[in-house]
Scaffold this motif. Structure first.
Motif, PDB file in Angstrom:
ATOM      1  N   VAL A   1       0.828  -1.202   0.000  1.00  0.00           N
ATOM      2  CA  VAL A   1       0.000   0.000   0.000  1.00  0.00           C
ATOM      3  C   VAL A   1       0.870   1.262   0.000  1.00  0.00           C
ATOM      4  CG1 VAL A   1      -0.391   0.391   2.461  1.00  0.00           C
ATOM      5  CG2 VAL A   1      -2.226   0.799   0.861  1.00  0.00           C
ATOM      6  N   LEU A   2       2.022   1.179   0.684  1.00  0.00           N
ATOM      7  CA  LEU A   2       2.919   2.327   0.718  1.00  0.00           C
ATOM      8  C   LEU A   2       3.527   2.594  -0.660  1.00  0.00           C
ATOM      9  CD1 LEU A   2       4.175   4.446   2.590  1.00  0.00           C
ATOM     10  CD2 LEU A   2       6.080   2.880   2.946  1.00  0.00           C
ATOM     11  N   SER A   3       3.856   1.524  -1.383  1.00  0.00           N
ATOM     12  CA  SER A   3       4.444   1.727  -2.708  1.00  0.00           C
ATOM     13  C   SER A   3       3.418   2.332  -3.664  1.00  0.00           C
ATOM     14  CB  SER A   3       5.034   0.429  -3.258  1.00  0.00           C
ATOM     15  OG  SER A   3       4.003  -0.432  -3.643  1.00  0.00           O
ATOM     16  N   LEU A   4       2.145   1.918  -3.514  1.00  0.00           N
ATOM     17  CA  LEU A   4       1.074   2.534  -4.315  1.00  0.00           C
ATOM     18  C   LEU A   4       0.960   4.016  -3.982  1.00  0.00           C
ATOM     19  CD1 LEU A   4      -1.894  -0.021  -4.173  1.00  0.00           C
ATOM     20  CD2 LEU A   4      -0.449   0.535  -6.131  1.00  0.00           C
ATOM     21  N   ALA A   5       0.967   4.326  -2.693  1.00  0.00           N
ATOM     22  CA  ALA A   5       0.808   5.713  -2.258  1.00  0.00           C
ATOM     23  C   ALA A   5       1.972   6.566  -2.727  1.00  0.00           C
ATOM     24  CB  ALA A   5       0.660   5.770  -0.741  1.00  0.00           C
ATOM     25  N   GLU A   6       3.189   6.035  -2.604  1.00  0.00           N
ATOM     26  CA  GLU A   6       4.367   6.802  -3.008  1.00  0.00           C
ATOM     27  C   GLU A   6       4.370   7.079  -4.505  1.00  0.00           C
ATOM     28  OE1 GLU A   6       7.904   4.932  -1.515  1.00  0.00           O
ATOM     29  OE2 GLU A   6       7.626   5.790   0.485  1.00  0.00           O
ATOM     30  N   ALA A   7       3.770   6.147  -5.271  1.00  0.00           N
ATOM     31  CA  ALA A   7       3.721   6.331  -6.719  1.00  0.00           C
ATOM     32  C   ALA A   7       2.518   7.178  -7.122  1.00  0.00           C
ATOM     33  CB  ALA A   7       3.665   4.970  -7.407  1.00  0.00           C
ATOM     34  N   GLY A   8       1.738   7.645  -6.140  1.00  0.00           N
ATOM     35  CA  GLY A   8       0.544   8.439  -6.418  1.00  0.00           C
ATOM     36  C   GLY A   8      -0.555   7.610  -7.064  1.00  0.00           C
ATOM     37  N   ARG A   9      -0.540   6.287  -6.819  1.00  0.00           N
ATOM     38  CA  ARG A   9      -1.526   5.423  -7.455  1.00  0.00           C
ATOM     39  C   ARG A   9      -2.482   4.802  -6.441  1.00  0.00           C
ATOM     40  NH1 ARG A   9      -0.090   0.999 -10.216  1.00  0.00           N
ATOM     41  NH2 ARG A   9       1.962   0.805  -9.285  1.00  0.00           N
ATOM     42  N   LEU A  10      -2.625   5.468  -5.311  1.00  0.00           N
ATOM     43  CA  LEU A  10      -3.526   4.978  -4.283  1.00  0.00           C
ATOM     44  C   LEU A  10      -4.955   5.300  -4.705  1.00  0.00           C
ATOM     45  CD1 LEU A  10      -3.223   3.870  -1.303  1.00  0.00           C
ATOM     46  CD2 LEU A  10      -3.794   6.195  -0.615  1.00  0.00           C
ATOM     47  N   SER A  11      -5.818   4.298  -4.759  1.00  0.00           N
ATOM     48  CA  SER A  11      -7.196   4.596  -5.135  1.00  0.00           C
ATOM     49  C   SER A  11      -7.968   4.977  -3.878  1.00  0.00           C
ATOM     50  CB  SER A  11      -7.834   3.378  -5.795  1.00  0.00           C
ATOM     51  OG  SER A  11      -7.821   2.300  -4.899  1.00  0.00           O
ATOM     52  N   LEU A  12      -8.743   6.043  -3.996  1.00  0.00           N
ATOM     53  CA  LEU A  12      -9.542   6.481  -2.851  1.00  0.00           C
ATOM     54  C   LEU A  12     -11.006   6.386  -3.206  1.00  0.00           C
ATOM     55  CD1 LEU A  12      -7.706   9.718  -1.615  1.00  0.00           C
ATOM     56  CD2 LEU A  12      -7.574   7.421  -0.653  1.00  0.00           C
ATOM     57  N   ASP A  13     -11.775   5.795  -2.301  1.00  0.00           N
ATOM     58  CA  ASP A  13     -13.210   5.692  -2.485  1.00  0.00           C
ATOM     59  C   ASP A  13     -13.841   6.749  -1.573  1.00  0.00           C
ATOM     60  OD1 ASP A  13     -15.774   4.864  -2.953  1.00  0.00           O
ATOM     61  OD2 ASP A  13     -15.642   3.086  -1.663  1.00  0.00           O
ATOM     62  N   ARG A  14     -13.928   7.985  -2.090  1.00  0.00           N
ATOM     63  CA  ARG A  14     -14.309   9.111  -1.235  1.00  0.00           C
ATOM     64  C   ARG A  14     -15.800   9.352  -1.162  1.00  0.00           C
ATOM     65  NH1 ARG A  14      -9.640  13.665  -1.960  1.00  0.00           N
ATOM     66  NH2 ARG A  14     -10.613  14.437  -0.070  1.00  0.00           N
ATOM     67  N   LYS A  15     -16.277   9.421   0.078  1.00  0.00           N
ATOM     68  CA  LYS A  15     -17.691   9.700   0.336  1.00  0.00           C
ATOM     69  C   LYS A  15     -17.780  10.605   1.554  1.00  0.00           C
ATOM     70  CE  LYS A  15     -19.418   5.274  -1.342  1.00  0.00           C
ATOM     71  NZ  LYS A  15     -18.804   3.998  -1.038  1.00  0.00           N
ATOM     72  N   PRO A  16     -18.886  11.323   1.730  1.00  0.00           N
ATOM     73  CA  PRO A  16     -19.016  12.126   2.948  1.00  0.00           C
ATOM     74  C   PRO A  16     -18.879  11.233   4.181  1.00  0.00           C
ATOM     75  CG  PRO A  16     -20.745  12.686   1.392  1.00  0.00           C
ATOM     76  CD  PRO A  16     -20.049  11.474   0.839  1.00  0.00           C
ATOM     77  N   LEU A  17     -18.065  11.702   5.132  1.00  0.00           N
ATOM     78  CA  LEU A  17     -17.787  10.889   6.313  1.00  0.00           C
ATOM     79  C   LEU A  17     -17.869  11.789   7.542  1.00  0.00           C
ATOM     80  CD1 LEU A  17     -16.524   8.054   7.185  1.00  0.00           C
ATOM     81  CD2 LEU A  17     -14.335   9.237   7.147  1.00  0.00           C
ATOM     82  N   ASP A  18     -18.716  11.405   8.480  1.00  0.00           N
ATOM     83  CA  ASP A  18     -18.811  12.168   9.725  1.00  0.00           C
ATOM     84  C   ASP A  18     -17.706  11.681  10.667  1.00  0.00           C
ATOM     85  OD1 ASP A  18     -19.366  13.278  12.160  1.00  0.00           O
ATOM     86  OD2 ASP A  18     -21.523  12.885  12.101  1.00  0.00           O
ATOM     87  N   LEU A  19     -16.725  12.551  10.873  1.00  0.00           N
ATOM     88  CA  LEU A  19     -15.554  12.160  11.672  1.00  0.00           C
ATOM     89  C   LEU A  19     -15.916  11.778  13.106  1.00  0.00           C
ATOM     90  CD1 LEU A  19     -12.657  14.587  10.654  1.00  0.00           C
ATOM     91  CD2 LEU A  19     -12.789  12.118  10.302  1.00  0.00           C
ATOM     92  N   THR A  20     -16.929  12.461  13.645  1.00  0.00           N
ATOM     93  CA  THR A  20     -17.311  12.172  15.027  1.00  0.00           C
ATOM     94  C   THR A  20     -17.780  10.724  15.174  1.00  0.00           C
ATOM     95  OG1 THR A  20     -18.032  14.457  15.170  1.00  0.00           O
ATOM     96  CG2 THR A  20     -18.704  13.004  16.953  1.00  0.00           C
ATOM     97  N   VAL A  21     -18.726  10.345  14.321  1.00  0.00           N
ATOM     98  CA  VAL A  21     -19.256   8.987  14.359  1.00  0.00           C
ATOM     99  C   VAL A  21     -18.140   7.980  14.067  1.00  0.00           C
ATOM    100  CG1 VAL A  21     -20.857   7.394  13.225  1.00  0.00           C
ATOM    101  CG2 VAL A  21     -21.545   9.766  13.646  1.00  0.00           C
TER     102      VAL A  21
ATOM    103  N   LEU B   1     -14.850   8.249  14.404  1.00  0.00           N
ATOM    104  CA  LEU B   1     -13.831   8.093  15.456  1.00  0.00           C
ATOM    105  C   LEU B   1     -14.372   7.392  16.701  1.00  0.00           C
ATOM    106  CD1 LEU B   1     -11.866  11.179  14.554  1.00  0.00           C
ATOM    107  CD2 LEU B   1     -10.790   9.042  15.264  1.00  0.00           C
ATOM    108  N   GLU B   2     -15.665   7.572  16.968  1.00  0.00           N
ATOM    109  CA  GLU B   2     -16.264   6.838  18.096  1.00  0.00           C
ATOM    110  C   GLU B   2     -16.069   5.339  17.881  1.00  0.00           C
ATOM    111  OE1 GLU B   2     -20.288   8.283  18.280  1.00  0.00           O
ATOM    112  OE2 GLU B   2     -19.676   9.966  19.574  1.00  0.00           O
ATOM    113  N   ARG B   3     -16.278   4.928  16.645  1.00  0.00           N
ATOM    114  CA  ARG B   3     -16.147   3.516  16.308  1.00  0.00           C
ATOM    115  C   ARG B   3     -14.692   3.051  16.459  1.00  0.00           C
ATOM    116  NH1 ARG B   3     -18.735   2.950  10.855  1.00  0.00           N
ATOM    117  NH2 ARG B   3     -20.417   4.019  11.932  1.00  0.00           N
ATOM    118  N   ILE B   4     -13.762   3.850  15.918  1.00  0.00           N
ATOM    119  CA  ILE B   4     -12.346   3.452  15.963  1.00  0.00           C
ATOM    120  C   ILE B   4     -11.844   3.391  17.414  1.00  0.00           C
ATOM    121  CG2 ILE B   4      -9.996   4.046  15.233  1.00  0.00           C
ATOM    122  CD1 ILE B   4     -11.251   5.479  12.815  1.00  0.00           C
ATOM    123  N   VAL B   5     -12.212   4.410  18.196  1.00  0.00           N
ATOM    124  CA  VAL B   5     -11.773   4.435  19.591  1.00  0.00           C
ATOM    125  C   VAL B   5     -12.347   3.220  20.333  1.00  0.00           C
ATOM    126  CG1 VAL B   5     -11.978   5.699  21.783  1.00  0.00           C
ATOM    127  CG2 VAL B   5     -11.320   6.909  19.696  1.00  0.00           C
TER     128      VAL B   5
END
Ligand code: ADP
Length: 267
Positions: free
Chosen positions: A92-112, A114-118
């Motif tokens: 994943v790091l080699s993809l990111a360094e090559a600028g080839r990281l695919s992002l599946d971007r959607k609206p994300l409520d950080l509060t909700v 992070l509650e889950r991650i914590v």
């Protein structure tokens, strides 16, 4: 190939310009070639350690003959899991360094989110004698982000906070909305620990791949040395950045800045 060629630039005409461009390209290529060589050497070195450990463990198992204690197999399995994680991280790091990281971007409520991650790391934190808390903004803090990548960013930061904070310590996660920096609005999530801290002269190298402040300690605690590089690249891919401040023996603050969603554009 030999990249040490250099064309003499002694004229100011077209030929001179071409020669100069050629020399600049060669210089850049040599840099890339050197970076590639260093990466291969680093990776070989990093793979060597878990492989040696596995080899030793297999020898122990062989010597145990027919009565192999189950713990021996479990320890070997741990090492295999760690090696797989290292390979996944490298990929994943080699993809990111090559600028080839695919992002599946959607609206994300950080509060909700992070509650889950914590909640997911709470058990591990408490097992390690640490108090973990989340302070949120009362408003929804929405970013347009790849939930899976953002999870990995905070998971890496929180795992480090747990790893490098002695028992009895505290981990705090704070969400602030609308921090203005360089004329743009960011949501800011800080992971604050009361741990061993990082000396000031180590801070500039912290996000380099395989960089570890304390080699022995980090390896012992199961780190791959890639966690912060991955976090850095993932956040950068989202148009954000990470800041770190730290005091040895007092603790560390990692602040992740993510561009706030402009709702007019994302309808
Ligand atoms: P690792 O897998 O070794 O933890 P990282 O890239 O995640 O690799 O971190 C690099 C180094 O930065 C670590 O080895 C550790 O020395 C230091 N570090 C990271 N986070 C913290 C923290 N919260 N407190 C103290 N040191 C840290």
């Amino acid at each position: 190939g030999d990249l040490n060629v250099k064309v003499p630039v002694d004229t100011k005409d077209e030929y001179g310009k071409v020669a100069q461009t050629f020399n600049e390209m060669t210089f850049q290529l040599r840099g890339a070639e050197e970076a590639r060589r260093r990466l291969v050497a680093d990776v070989a070195h990093e793979l060597r350690t878990p492989l040696s450990v596995m080899q030793l463990k297999l020898e122990n198992i062989q010597q145990a003959g027919h009565q192999v204690p189950p713990e021996m197999l479990l320890r070997l399995q741990d090492e295999v899991i760690r090696l797989s994680r290292l390979v996944d991280d490298l990929h994943v790091l080699s993809l990111a360094e090559a600028g080839r990281l695919s992002l599946d971007r959607k609206p994300l409520d950080l509060t909700v989110h992070l509650e889950r991650i914590v909640d997911d790391v709470r058990y591990e934190a408490e097992e390690n004698g640490l108090d973990i808390r989340l302070y949120t903004s009362s408003r929804a803090v929405t970013v347009i982000a790849d939930a899976r990548r953002i999870t990995q960013v905070f998971f890496n930061l929180l795992t480090n906070a747990i790893r490098y904070t002695p028992r009895g310590g505290k981990i705090t996660v704070e969400i602030e909305d609308r921090i203005v920096d360089r004329n743009a609005s960011f949501a800011c999530v800080s992971v604050i620990d009361t741990g061993i801290g990082i000396p000031a002269d180590e801070l500039p190298h912290l996000f380099d791949r395989f960089y570890r402040v304390d080699e022995a300690r980090s390896r012992y605690s199961g780190g791959t040395g890639l966690g912060l590089s991955i976090a850095h690249h993932f956040v950068k891919a989202h148009g954000g950045f990470i800041r770190v401040t730290s005091r040895p023996d007092e603790g560390t603050v990692f602040s992740v800045f993510l561009p706030i969603a402009d709702m007019t554009e994302t309808r």
